[in-house]
Scaffold this active site. Structure first.
Site, PDB file in Angstrom:
ATOM      1  N   ARG A  41      40.302  29.255  37.461  1.00  0.00           N
ATOM      2  CA  ARG A  41      40.119  29.523  38.711  1.00  0.00           C
ATOM      3  C   ARG A  41      39.179  30.941  38.805  1.00  0.00           C
ATOM      4  O   ARG A  41      38.795  31.704  37.637  1.00  0.00           O
ATOM      5  CB  ARG A  41      41.357  30.135  39.219  1.00  0.00           C
ATOM      6  CG  ARG A  41      42.576  29.128  39.217  1.00  0.00           C
ATOM      7  CD  ARG A  41      43.694  29.706  39.786  1.00  0.00           C
ATOM      8  NE  ARG A  41      45.037  28.651  39.798  1.00  0.00           N
ATOM      9  CZ  ARG A  41      45.772  28.184  38.588  1.00  0.00           C
ATOM     10  NH1 ARG A  41      45.443  28.650  37.437  1.00  0.00           N
ATOM     11  NH2 ARG A  41      46.397  27.168  38.565  1.00  0.00           N
ATOM     12  N   LYS A  65      48.498  31.906  36.936  1.00  0.00           N
ATOM     13  CA  LYS A  65      49.070  32.338  37.708  1.00  0.00           C
ATOM     14  C   LYS A  65      50.671  32.548  37.120  1.00  0.00           C
ATOM     15  O   LYS A  65      51.021  32.038  36.237  1.00  0.00           O
ATOM     16  CB  LYS A  65      49.557  31.121  38.848  1.00  0.00           C
ATOM     17  CG  LYS A  65      48.495  31.040  39.803  1.00  0.00           C
ATOM     18  CD  LYS A  65      48.649  30.018  40.832  1.00  0.00           C
ATOM     19  CE  LYS A  65      47.600  29.915  41.841  1.00  0.00           C
ATOM     20  NZ  LYS A  65      47.834  28.780  42.783  1.00  0.00           N
ATOM     21  N   HIS A  92      35.524  27.086  44.675  1.00  0.00           N
ATOM     22  CA  HIS A  92      36.625  26.665  44.386  1.00  0.00           C
ATOM     23  C   HIS A  92      36.350  25.289  43.741  1.00  0.00           C
ATOM     24  O   HIS A  92      37.107  24.450  43.125  1.00  0.00           O
ATOM     25  CB  HIS A  92      37.822  26.783  45.154  1.00  0.00           C
ATOM     26  CG  HIS A  92      39.112  26.398  44.368  1.00  0.00           C
ATOM     27  ND1 HIS A  92      39.555  27.347  43.472  1.00  0.00           N
ATOM     28  CD2 HIS A  92      40.067  25.508  44.520  1.00  0.00           C
ATOM     29  CE1 HIS A  92      40.849  26.938  42.745  1.00  0.00           C
ATOM     30  NE2 HIS A  92      40.972  25.690  43.491  1.00  0.00           N
ATOM     31  N   HIS A 137      48.282  23.811  35.820  1.00  0.00           N
ATOM     32  CA  HIS A 137      49.141  23.337  36.761  1.00  0.00           C
ATOM     33  C   HIS A 137      50.598  23.419  36.412  1.00  0.00           C
ATOM     34  O   HIS A 137      50.757  22.826  35.073  1.00  0.00           O
ATOM     35  CB  HIS A 137      48.961  21.905  37.389  1.00  0.00           C
ATOM     36  CG  HIS A 137      47.542  21.852  38.192  1.00  0.00           C
ATOM     37  ND1 HIS A 137      46.960  20.880  38.726  1.00  0.00           N
ATOM     38  CD2 HIS A 137      47.117  22.956  39.106  1.00  0.00           C
ATOM     39  CE1 HIS A 137      45.956  21.238  39.578  1.00  0.00           C
ATOM     40  NE2 HIS A 137      45.955  22.385  39.564  1.00  0.00           N
ATOM     41  N   TYR A 142      44.156  14.399  42.411  1.00  0.00           N
ATOM     42  CA  TYR A 142      42.748  14.173  42.036  1.00  0.00           C
ATOM     43  C   TYR A 142      42.623  12.779  41.771  1.00  0.00           C
ATOM     44  O   TYR A 142      41.402  12.038  41.654  1.00  0.00           O
ATOM     45  CB  TYR A 142      42.436  14.868  40.815  1.00  0.00           C
ATOM     46  CG  TYR A 142      42.362  16.509  40.972  1.00  0.00           C
ATOM     47  CD1 TYR A 142      41.201  16.911  41.484  1.00  0.00           C
ATOM     48  CD2 TYR A 142      43.117  17.424  40.453  1.00  0.00           C
ATOM     49  CE1 TYR A 142      40.971  18.258  41.905  1.00  0.00           C
ATOM     50  CE2 TYR A 142      42.964  18.572  40.834  1.00  0.00           C
ATOM     51  CZ  TYR A 142      41.750  19.108  41.287  1.00  0.00           C
ATOM     52  OH  TYR A 142      41.700  20.486  41.551  1.00  0.00           O
TER      53      TYR A 142
END
Length: 300
Positions: free
Chosen positions: A149, A173, A246, A272, A281
């Site tokens: 990211r 994250k 992104h 993820h 995807y």
């Protein structure tokens, strides 16, 4: 305890116990504030006085305000978590959001760059070897070559890069760490940038720090700064459709799957938490297969 104190305590819970980022915690906070505004309009001053009927009325007002289904789903999730916290803390006896359902989220396929668009972007960042161009080259090679990211890229330090094994330590994250490998293109871009780009600007402005990406004053480049650099690169490439930075992450994942990578590997590389986040995807790759079939099969 006052309602504002419970909200503040919930914010601490998200940051400390759940290890959520500031941006995620702020999103929860804004959802709760919006719900409090609704409660004030209904002359309800305490969270414990909310029942299922008030919740349904709130969802109706969101629909009237024309919130997207994804936004409504997020608000429900935020408030369900908040009320779960209040139940856990024994501030209330039940969670009025427990059995709330909402319309199924729209399936929005992630947008990605086509090969010719990526080539146009790379032509821009390989146009010359000026310090800032070398930096922009690293940004593009880094985001497309690793799928990280923009916010993660701004946090990369020199000490996070293992050139021997060609891997970078990424803080994702919730401060979850993962190593992502990188290839020879990024390796070459890094070598040139560190020798003729970053070092030149650092010496010029006498700045010393460990962050990989820097701005024109040799200070650490923020996520917002990276987005600005990418936007300018996209503009110089004269790409006409509506695009955003992104999409490089989406392109990374799509290209891997189109070339035979397995879903679990892509999930791990993207950072993820669950496979369901990565499975979106597969819809893109199915569209790619269908498009290829319709274009090339004589009986399509």
């Amino acid at each position: 305890m006052q309602e504002e104190q419970w909200v503040s305590k919930f914010m601490d819970y998200l940051r400390v116990e759940r290890n959520y980022s500031d941006n995620t915690a702020i999103a929860y906070y804004e959802d709760i504030l919006d719900f409090q505004t609704f409660l004030n309009q209904q002359a309800i001053s305490e969270f414990e006085k909310v029942d299922y009927l008030e919740v349904r009325l709130y969802l109706t007002t969101l629909k009237e305000r024309r919130f997207a289904r994804t936004s409504v789903a997020r608000k429900i999730s935020s408030l369900r978590s908040f009320y779960y916290f209040l139940v856990r803390e024994e501030a209330i006896s039940s969670n009025p959001f427990t059995f709330v359902s909402h319309a199924k989220k729209e399936l929005r396929l992630p947008k990605f760059f086509y090969n010719e668009e990526m080539e146009a972007l790379f032509q821009v960042v390989y146009a010359d070897d000026e310090p800032l161009t070398l930096r922009n080259r690293v940004i593009l090679e880094l985001l497309y070559g690793t799928g990280i990211r923009v916010s993660e890229a701004s946090d990369v330090r020199l000490s996070d890069i293992d050139e021997t094994y060609q891997a970078i330590l990424i803080r994702g994250k919730g401060n979850k760490e993962r190593y992502v490998p990188f290839g020879s293109f990024l390796q070459d871009a890094l070598t040139l940038y560190l020798e003729k780009g970053r070092s030149v600007l650092s010496q010029k402005y006498k700045k010393q720090h460990d962050y990989l990406l820097i701005n024109h004053y040799a200070d650490p480049l923020s996520a917002r700064g990276i987005r600005y650099c990418l936007t300018k690169t996209i503009e110089k490439a004269a790409l006409t459709r509506k695009i955003h930075p992104h999409m490089l992450r989406h392109t990374f994942a799509t290209d891997l799957l189109n070339n035979g990578a397995d879903m679990r590997t892509v999930q791990e590389l993207l950072g993820h938490a669950s496979l369901s986040s990565t499975q979106i995807y597969t819809h893109v790759t199915k569209e790619h297969l269908k498009s290829t079939y319709m274009k090339h099969h004589p009986r399509a």
